[in-house]
Design a protein around this motif. Structure first.
Motif, PDB file in Angstrom:
ATOM      1  N   CYS A 165     -12.482   3.568  -4.940  1.00  0.00           N
ATOM      2  CA  CYS A 165     -11.069   3.793  -4.678  1.00  0.00           C
ATOM      3  C   CYS A 165     -10.263   2.892  -5.609  1.00  0.00           C
ATOM      4  O   CYS A 165     -10.753   1.854  -6.063  1.00  0.00           O
ATOM      5  N   ALA A 166      -9.049   3.309  -5.907  1.00  0.00           N
ATOM      6  CA  ALA A 166      -8.233   2.573  -6.857  1.00  0.00           C
ATOM      7  C   ALA A 166      -6.758   2.786  -6.565  1.00  0.00           C
ATOM      8  O   ALA A 166      -6.364   3.819  -6.017  1.00  0.00           O
ATOM      9  N   PHE A 177       0.818  -1.218   0.000  1.00  0.00           N
ATOM     10  CA  PHE A 177       0.000   0.000   0.000  1.00  0.00           C
ATOM     11  C   PHE A 177       0.846   1.260   0.000  1.00  0.00           C
ATOM     12  O   PHE A 177       0.570   2.200  -0.749  1.00  0.00           O
ATOM     13  N   SER A 178       1.873   1.306   0.830  1.00  0.00           N
ATOM     14  CA  SER A 178       2.668   2.526   0.949  1.00  0.00           C
ATOM     15  C   SER A 178       3.475   2.816  -0.313  1.00  0.00           C
ATOM     16  O   SER A 178       4.003   3.927  -0.464  1.00  0.00           O
ATOM     17  N   ASN A 179       3.563   1.864  -1.238  1.00  0.00           N
ATOM     18  CA  ASN A 179       4.261   2.066  -2.498  1.00  0.00           C
ATOM     19  C   ASN A 179       3.338   2.452  -3.646  1.00  0.00           C
ATOM     20  O   ASN A 179       3.784   2.555  -4.788  1.00  0.00           O
ATOM     21  N   ARG A 180       2.074   2.633  -3.332  1.00  0.00           N
ATOM     22  CA  ARG A 180       1.081   2.912  -4.371  1.00  0.00           C
ATOM     23  C   ARG A 180       0.447   4.288  -4.205  1.00  0.00           C
ATOM     24  O   ARG A 180      -0.003   4.641  -3.111  1.00  0.00           O
ATOM     25  N   ILE A 181       0.440   5.049  -5.293  1.00  0.00           N
ATOM     26  CA  ILE A 181      -0.423   6.216  -5.343  1.00  0.00           C
ATOM     27  C   ILE A 181      -1.861   5.713  -5.325  1.00  0.00           C
ATOM     28  O   ILE A 181      -2.189   4.719  -5.968  1.00  0.00           O
ATOM     29  N   MET A 182      -2.717   6.375  -4.577  1.00  0.00           N
ATOM     30  CA  MET A 182      -4.111   5.960  -4.458  1.00  0.00           C
ATOM     31  C   MET A 182      -5.038   7.060  -4.974  1.00  0.00           C
ATOM     32  O   MET A 182      -4.738   8.254  -4.849  1.00  0.00           O
ATOM     33  N   GLY A 183      -6.158   6.639  -5.517  1.00  0.00           N
ATOM     34  CA  GLY A 183      -7.085   7.612  -6.070  1.00  0.00           C
ATOM     35  C   GLY A 183      -8.534   7.251  -5.793  1.00  0.00           C
ATOM     36  O   GLY A 183      -8.852   6.129  -5.385  1.00  0.00           O
ATOM     37  N   TRP A 184      -9.378   8.239  -5.996  1.00  0.00           N
ATOM     38  CA  TRP A 184     -10.827   8.057  -5.948  1.00  0.00           C
ATOM     39  C   TRP A 184     -11.403   8.494  -7.294  1.00  0.00           C
ATOM     40  O   TRP A 184     -11.004   9.525  -7.855  1.00  0.00           O
ATOM     41  N   PHE A 185     -12.337   7.702  -7.779  1.00  0.00           N
ATOM     42  CA  PHE A 185     -13.095   8.012  -8.983  1.00  0.00           C
ATOM     43  C   PHE A 185     -14.573   7.935  -8.629  1.00  0.00           C
ATOM     44  O   PHE A 185     -14.947   7.407  -7.584  1.00  0.00           O
ATOM     45  N   ARG A 186     -15.405   8.430  -9.526  1.00  0.00           N
ATOM     46  CA  ARG A 186     -16.840   8.290  -9.324  1.00  0.00           C
ATOM     47  C   ARG A 186     -17.532   8.098 -10.670  1.00  0.00           C
ATOM     48  O   ARG A 186     -17.021   8.503 -11.723  1.00  0.00           O
ATOM     49  N   GLN A 187     -18.689   7.474 -10.591  1.00  0.00           N
ATOM     50  CA  GLN A 187     -19.469   7.220 -11.807  1.00  0.00           C
ATOM     51  C   GLN A 187     -20.937   7.452 -11.517  1.00  0.00           C
ATOM     52  O   GLN A 187     -21.534   6.759 -10.681  1.00  0.00           O
ATOM     53  N   ALA A 188     -21.494   8.436 -12.207  1.00  0.00           N
ATOM     54  CA  ALA A 188     -22.915   8.728 -12.105  1.00  0.00           C
ATOM     55  C   ALA A 188     -23.665   7.897 -13.138  1.00  0.00           C
ATOM     56  O   ALA A 188     -23.086   7.469 -14.138  1.00  0.00           O
ATOM     57  N   PRO A 189     -24.958   7.669 -12.934  1.00  0.00           N
ATOM     58  CA  PRO A 189     -25.739   6.874 -13.890  1.00  0.00           C
ATOM     59  C   PRO A 189     -25.650   7.453 -15.305  1.00  0.00           C
ATOM     60  O   PRO A 189     -25.831   8.658 -15.511  1.00  0.00           O
ATOM     61  N   TYR A 193      -6.024  -1.703  -9.747  1.00  0.00           N
ATOM     62  CA  TYR A 193      -6.872  -2.361  -8.766  1.00  0.00           C
ATOM     63  C   TYR A 193      -7.967  -1.400  -8.334  1.00  0.00           C
ATOM     64  O   TYR A 193      -7.706  -0.225  -8.055  1.00  0.00           O
ATOM     65  N   TRP A 194      -9.189  -1.938  -8.235  1.00  0.00           N
ATOM     66  CA  TRP A 194     -10.367  -1.122  -7.946  1.00  0.00           C
ATOM     67  C   TRP A 194     -11.181  -1.735  -6.829  1.00  0.00           C
ATOM     68  O   TRP A 194     -11.306  -2.968  -6.745  1.00  0.00           O
ATOM     69  N   GLY A 195     -11.759  -0.868  -6.005  1.00  0.00           N
ATOM     70  CA  GLY A 195     -12.712  -1.323  -5.012  1.00  0.00           C
ATOM     71  C   GLY A 195     -14.071  -1.547  -5.639  1.00  0.00           C
ATOM     72  O   GLY A 195     -14.291  -1.285  -6.827  1.00  0.00           O
ATOM     73  N   GLN A 196     -15.009  -1.979  -4.831  1.00  0.00           N
ATOM     74  CA  GLN A 196     -16.325  -2.361  -5.350  1.00  0.00           C
ATOM     75  C   GLN A 196     -17.257  -1.165  -5.490  1.00  0.00           C
ATOM     76  O   GLN A 196     -18.307  -1.280  -6.108  1.00  0.00           O
ATOM     77  N   GLY A 197     -16.888  -0.036  -4.928  1.00  0.00           N
ATOM     78  CA  GLY A 197     -17.724   1.156  -5.040  1.00  0.00           C
ATOM     79  C   GLY A 197     -18.666   1.323  -3.860  1.00  0.00           C
ATOM     80  O   GLY A 197     -19.136   0.349  -3.271  1.00  0.00           O
ATOM     81  N   THR A 198     -18.936   2.571  -3.539  1.00  0.00           N
ATOM     82  CA  THR A 198     -19.895   2.893  -2.490  1.00  0.00           C
ATOM     83  C   THR A 198     -20.777   4.033  -2.986  1.00  0.00           C
ATOM     84  O   THR A 198     -20.281   5.007  -3.573  1.00  0.00           O
TER      85      THR A 198
END
Length: 123
Positions: free
Chosen positions: A95-96, A28-40, A112-117
């Motif tokens: 998150c990704a 984890f500490s070696n990865r840049i992390m990001g947030w994305f979003r998707q609207a309908p 790598y991507w999370g499942q979304g919230t």
């Protein structure tokens, strides 16, 4: 690798929410992390990213000054504090983990991507 996002919900315009993402199975500490979003009906769009040590951040213009990304490398978590929410912020938030060595807004650089919230902002 697993990215587990949480913290979404229903909030009125002007309110706040804090999203969290717990990572496992990757350095984890070696990865840049990001947030994305998707609207309908829309494409998934970049929201924010944070460098490996947390010293650098980058935001989409639409959220700058309202959202804050942070990370805790000891706990393998990345968070997104969202204030002054607007109905246009309604979307599924993901998150990704970025596989490159500098912050990027390109989805293709996140492997790598999370499942979304779900975040829903009512007017």
């Amino acid at each position: 690798v697993q990215l587990q996002a949480s913290g979404g919900g229903l909030v009125q315009a002007g309110g706040s929410l804090r999203l969290s993402c717990a990572a496992s199975g990757l350095p984890f500490s070696n990865r840049i992390m990001g947030w994305f979003r998707q609207a309908p009906g829309e494409e998934r769009e970049f929201v924010a990213a944070i460098t490996r040590n947390g010293a650098g951040t980058y935001y989409a213009d639409s959220v700058k000054g309202r959202f804050t990304i942070s990370r805790d490398n000891a706990k393998n978590t990345v968070s997104l504090q969202m204030n002054s929410l607007k109905p246009d912020d309604t979307a599924v938030y993901y998150c990704a983990a970025d596989r490159s060595y500098q912050i990027t807004t390109r989805r293709s650089e996140y492997d790598y991507w999370g499942q979304g919230t779900q975040v829903t902002v009512s007017s």
